[in-house]
Write an enzyme that holds these catalytic residues in place. Structure first.
Site, PDB file in Angstrom:
ATOM      1  N   GLU A 182      45.816  46.089  45.354  1.00 34.52           N
ATOM      2  CA  GLU A 182      44.371  46.350  45.224  1.00 34.52           C
ATOM      3  C   GLU A 182      43.567  45.083  44.930  1.00 34.52           C
ATOM      4  OE1 GLU A 182      43.647  49.420  42.296  1.00 34.52           O
ATOM      5  OE2 GLU A 182      44.007  50.972  43.791  1.00 34.52           O
ATOM      6  N   GLU A 251      48.281  55.486  47.416  1.00 33.03           N
ATOM      7  CA  GLU A 251      48.130  56.124  46.096  1.00 33.03           C
ATOM      8  C   GLU A 251      47.164  57.288  46.191  1.00 33.03           C
ATOM      9  OE1 GLU A 251      47.176  53.587  42.757  1.00 33.03           O
ATOM     10  OE2 GLU A 251      48.516  52.008  43.492  1.00 33.03           O
TER      11      GLU A 251
HETATM   12  C1  GAL Z   1      45.243  51.901  40.829  1.00 31.76           C
HETATM   13  C2  GAL Z   1      46.407  50.917  40.684  1.00 31.76           C
HETATM   14  C3  GAL Z   1      47.614  51.598  40.064  1.00 31.76           C
HETATM   15  C4  GAL Z   1      47.208  52.391  38.862  1.00 31.76           C
HETATM   16  C5  GAL Z   1      46.109  53.373  39.242  1.00 31.76           C
HETATM   17  C6  GAL Z   1      45.604  54.199  38.104  1.00 31.76           C
HETATM   18  O1  GAL Z   1      44.073  51.213  40.922  1.00 31.76           O
HETATM   19  O2  GAL Z   1      46.768  50.393  41.922  1.00 31.76           O
HETATM   20  O3  GAL Z   1      48.567  50.634  39.735  1.00 31.76           O
HETATM   21  O4  GAL Z   1      46.776  51.520  37.883  1.00 31.76           O
HETATM   22  O5  GAL Z   1      45.011  52.680  39.713  1.00 31.76           O
HETATM   23  O6  GAL Z   1      46.605  54.960  37.584  1.00 31.76           O
END
Ligand code: GAL
Length: 846
Positions: A182, A251
């Site tokens: 990110e 994600e």
């Molecule tokens: C995203 C990140 C993850 C985790 C998630 C929140 O931005 O890539 O590693 O931190 O947010 O749980």
């Protein structure tokens, strides 16, 4: 002889050919990842190996596979693997090779997100803190010392994976790797250097020659051939930065993480399933649940500030490794429905058309005649009935129906066919034979941690030091101590009025001791400002400030530089106003960590433990110790720390993490039942307001012996350890579910046989199954076919109810582990014409 050699060589050749044959070619194109020449629709889920134990891994992986996952996604945790520079750890919870091999044995693929910056609510975003002290280093930018370290660690991991033949190109399970994480979200803060860094990251990764594709998440400018992927609660609107890359979602947040002091976030499965279905409807072919199993932030691994020890995440598999139902089951059904569409999905882009306002159809049609359709109602208020290919379909608001043959509905995201199985903690005292708390108290021993400086390595420095630079995160604790002389200065010693100690700190917790007594404390995420009324004596006074970190920051541009600890000003003010002394600039004595940490009270035995009564309680800074027998059975174990304040705990020398049951969630924003319709946000659905954020702390079974276990805790604030109890997490003795006549039949019974007309197809079915194999359904607490109201646990009869409801369900279910009841008037008779009826059942297993 010669013949023998020849034979040997032929055998070797055959062996080599066989080995080579297992190597799998992974590429990608516009539609999908391509594995051995075939485009794939893949469902993935995150499990972070150090957030559970190797003993838990096989079961977690099995439950993932049973849930319909094809891929396990994990980050690689640099701080765990290289706690000190060039000293590697790949043992125990950090046995990455073992984890990857277990996934392989289960027949699943791996997406290895090396980072090595990972965010992940992990201490310092996954970076080891020693990295901060590399001369000239600047994190995550075009900086030689950083790039050198990043390349060294990334290479180390890739080499290890290659050595073990774990890349698909070598016959292993890893089909994809990620570099960075990110960065695109924050790269503007790094100026022009950001572009150079991201290009360098890409070419560095490519040069490692893994033989499988790389991705970068949230990186719109990811250089070819890196696949840029999407992270978020929804990614249906995302398009990759090139037409030759597939639409991938790395994600999909299945819930959200918990912070100390915060209420617990949860994400309704109807919305999660909606997000997934929308993604595949709109051309996606790979999505990953972040998290599928969240687990636990053992030890001091949780990120910050103030990330809790539990990393449950409201994931489909809960922190303890149990299925969260109906979340897990509903998603399993969703995955089956999506897979039924695979041939059509990979063949083509969808043809999107409108079926009315907020109503959308996507059709995937192949030349050879297979056809799959997704029908969506993206409206948040009104259900709709749409007409599609001449048939009519009921679409609840904020839902997607999946039609693997463009005709029959296999699944609707808002119609749940999986039962709710509430889990509960069964309480047990530390001693199985009970006993009064006084008796328990006598079995505790203690050691008082000195207030202020007690270690030989303490040092003097003028002014206030930043904490992370001072402790290098070797400990949560840093003492700032000062001796001062109050020379009969009346303003500070006035009878009846107190002086005020003003302290400002970056966090996360500070305790102020004046002349050896706790005078006040405070905590905060980034800023603590305290005004503590204190009593001073004429002459020598001591000010001992204990500053405590609760996880180092893990997110944001320059997160490594936010700092922690007492930054000042620190001043002494007379209560009446007027005079004020600046303490910040004085000569302070510093002590990194605690005496008890140095002596290893948590892990090695010590003759200093005091076991005579009374046990001191409700006093700050005490180490406590007791022994206990493991709760019987094999259910997961938690310790309930209610009664204690804040600290760190160890079971048989293993740190189970920071406990803080006195950290109470704010009062605002909670809802008993959260409307899943409409866009989800991290704070949309909260529970547990006004209650402790976390009272229960996971103790993995494998860390326990049947008897003679040691529990050590360091209590900072003051509490009563004799109140500590155990919970074993029990899976459902209750099952409940409501299925309507408009629900699709179970996805397992789906058949695309077009000769069966829609009307005569299998009808909806209410299926129940006791989660424990030795149990059977023993009673039906509620059953109503008609218009039952309410939700699980609180069903009530509506105005319409078939009088046969209870007897039909009893007859079908009692005495069996599982049962299926057709939801139709054929079975229950007709209690009220012209109404869509539902069957609601609550059953007990025993
Ligand atoms: C995203 C990140 C993850 C985790 C998630 C929140 O931005 O890539 O590693 O931190 O947010 O749980």
């Amino acid at each position: 002889m010669v013949k023998g050699r020849k034979m040997e060589m032929i055998l070797l050749l055959i062996l080599q050919i066989m080995m080579a044959a297992t190597a799998v070619n992974v590429t990608y194109d516009h539609r999908a990842l391509v594995i051995d020449g075939k485009r794939k629709v893949l469902i993935s889920g995150s499990i972070h190996y150090p957030r559970s134990t190797p003993e838990m891994w096989p079961e977690l992986i099995k439950k993932s596979k049973d849930g319909g996952l094809d891929v396990i996604e994990t980050y690689v945790f640099w701080s765990g693997h290289e706690p000190e520079k060039n000293k590697y750890n790949f043992e125990g919870r950090y046995d990455l090779v073992k984890f990857v091999k277990l996934v392989e044995e289960a027949g699943l693929y791996v997406h290895l997100r090396i980072g090595p910056y990972v965010c992940a609510e992990w201490n310092y975003g996954g970076f080891p803190v020693w990295l901060h002290f590399v001369p000239g280093i600047k994190f995550r930018t075009d900086n030689e010392p950083f790039k050198e370290e990043m390349q060294r660690f990334t290479t180390k991991i890739v080499d290890l994976m290659k050595q073990e033949k774990l890349y698909a190109s070598q016959g292993g399970p890893i089909i994809l790797s990620q570099i960075e994480n990110e960065y695109g979200n924050i790269d503007s803060a790094y100026g022009a250097a950001a572009k150079i860094y991201i290009k360098w990251s890409a070419s560095m990764a490519l040069s490692l020659d893994t033989g499988v594709p790389w991705n970068m998440c949230q990186q719109a400018d990811a250089p070819d051939p890196m696949i840029n992927t999407c992270n978020g609660f929804y990614c249906d609107q995302f398009t990759p930065n090139s037409n030759s890359k597939p639409k991938m979602w790395t994600e999909n947040w299945s819930g959200w993480f918990l912070g100390f002091g915060d209420p617990s976030p949860y994400r309704p499965v109807e919305d999660l399933a909606f997000a997934v279905a929308r993604f595949y409807q709109r051309g996606g072919t790979f999505q990953n649940y972040y998290m599928y199993h969240g687990g636990t932030n053992f030890d001091r691994t949780s990120g910050g500030p103030l990330i809790s020890t539990s990393y449950d995440y409201d994931a489909p598999i809960d922190e303890y490794g149990l299925l969260r139902q109906p979340k897990w089951g509903h998603l399993r059904d969703l995955h089956k429905a999506i897979k039924l569409c695979e041939d059509a999905l990979i063949a083509t882009d969808p043809t999107i058309s409108s079926l009315g306002s907020n109503l959308e159809a996507a059709v995937y049609k192949t030349a050879s005649g297979s056809c799959a359709a997704f029908l969506a109602n993206v409206g948040t208020k009104s259900d709709a009935t749409v007409s599609f290919n001449g048939e009519s379909y009921h679409l609840p608001a904020w839902s997607v129906s999946i039609l693997p043959d463009c005709k029959n509905v296999a699944f609707n995201t808002a119609k749940i066919n999986s039962a709710t199985e509430p889990t509960a903690f069964a309480r047990q005292s530390l001693k199985p034979d009970g006993g009064s708390s006084a008796e328990l108290g006598s079995e505790w021993s203690y050691i008082k941690e000195p207030i202020g400086i007690s270690k030989a390595d303490a040092f003097l420095k003028p002014g206030l030091l930043e904490q992370i630079n001072t402790t290098a995160d070797k400990s949560d604790y840093l003492w700032y101590s000062l001796r001062m002389d109050i020379k009969g200065d009346e303003t500070f010693l006035d009878e009846g009025s107190k002086a005020v100690l003003h302290i400002e700190s970056l966090g996360q917790v500070v305790y102020a001791f004046i002349n050896g007594k706790l005078a006040g404390s405070g905590h905060g995420k980034q800023k603590i400002s305290l005004d503590i009324p204190i009593n001073l004596a004429a002459g020598k006074n001591t000010v001992d400030l204990l500053s405590v970190t609760v996880g180092l920051a893990n997110y944001g541009a320059f997160f490594d530089l936010v700092g922690a600890g007492i930054t000042g000003p620190v001043t002494l003010k007379s209560a009446k106003g007027g005079s004020s002394i600046d303490l910040a600039s004085q000569q302070w004595t510093y002590q990194v960590g605690l005496k008890g940490e140095d002596t290893g009270l948590a892990t090695v035995d010590s003759s200093e433990w005091v076991s005579k009564s009374p046990l001191p309680t409700k006093q700050p800074l005490i180490w406590y110790k007791t022994t206990f027998d493991a709760p019987s059975g094999s259910e997961p174990v938690a310790i309930d720390f209610t009664g204690t304040g804040k600290g760190i705990a160890w079971v048989n020398g293993q740190s189970i993490g920071r406990y803080w049951p006195t950290s109470i969630a704010g009062n605002g924003g909670c809802t008993d039942s959260c409307d899943y319709r409409g866009s989800y946000r991290a704070n949309k659905c909260l529970k547990n307001c006004g209650k402790p954020s976390q009272t229960l702390y996971h103790v993995p079974r494998s860390w326990l012996k049947p008897s003679g276990n040691t529990l050590v805790l360091f209590e900072e604030m003051g509490g009563d350890p004799t109140q500590i109890s155990f919970g074993t997490k029990q899976t459902g003795s209750n099952l409940c579910l409501m299925v309507s006549q408009s629900h699709p039949p179970p996805v397992d019974t789906w058949t695309s046989d077009s000769k069966i007309s829609n009307r005569n197809r299998t009808r909806p079915v209410l299926s129940l199954k006791c989660p424990v194999s030795t149990q059977v359904i023993s009673s039906i607490k509620f059953a109503s076919f008609g218009t039952p109201q309410g939700t699980c646990g609180s069903f009530t009869h509506g105005h319409c109810n078939s009088s046969r409801s209870l007897s039909v369900v009893q007859k079908a279910c009692i005495g069996s582990r599982s049962c299926n009841v057709e939801v139709s008037t054929r079975v229950f008779g007709e209690p009220c014409r012209g109404v869509i009826k539902s069957l609601a059942v609550e059953a007990s297993c025993s």
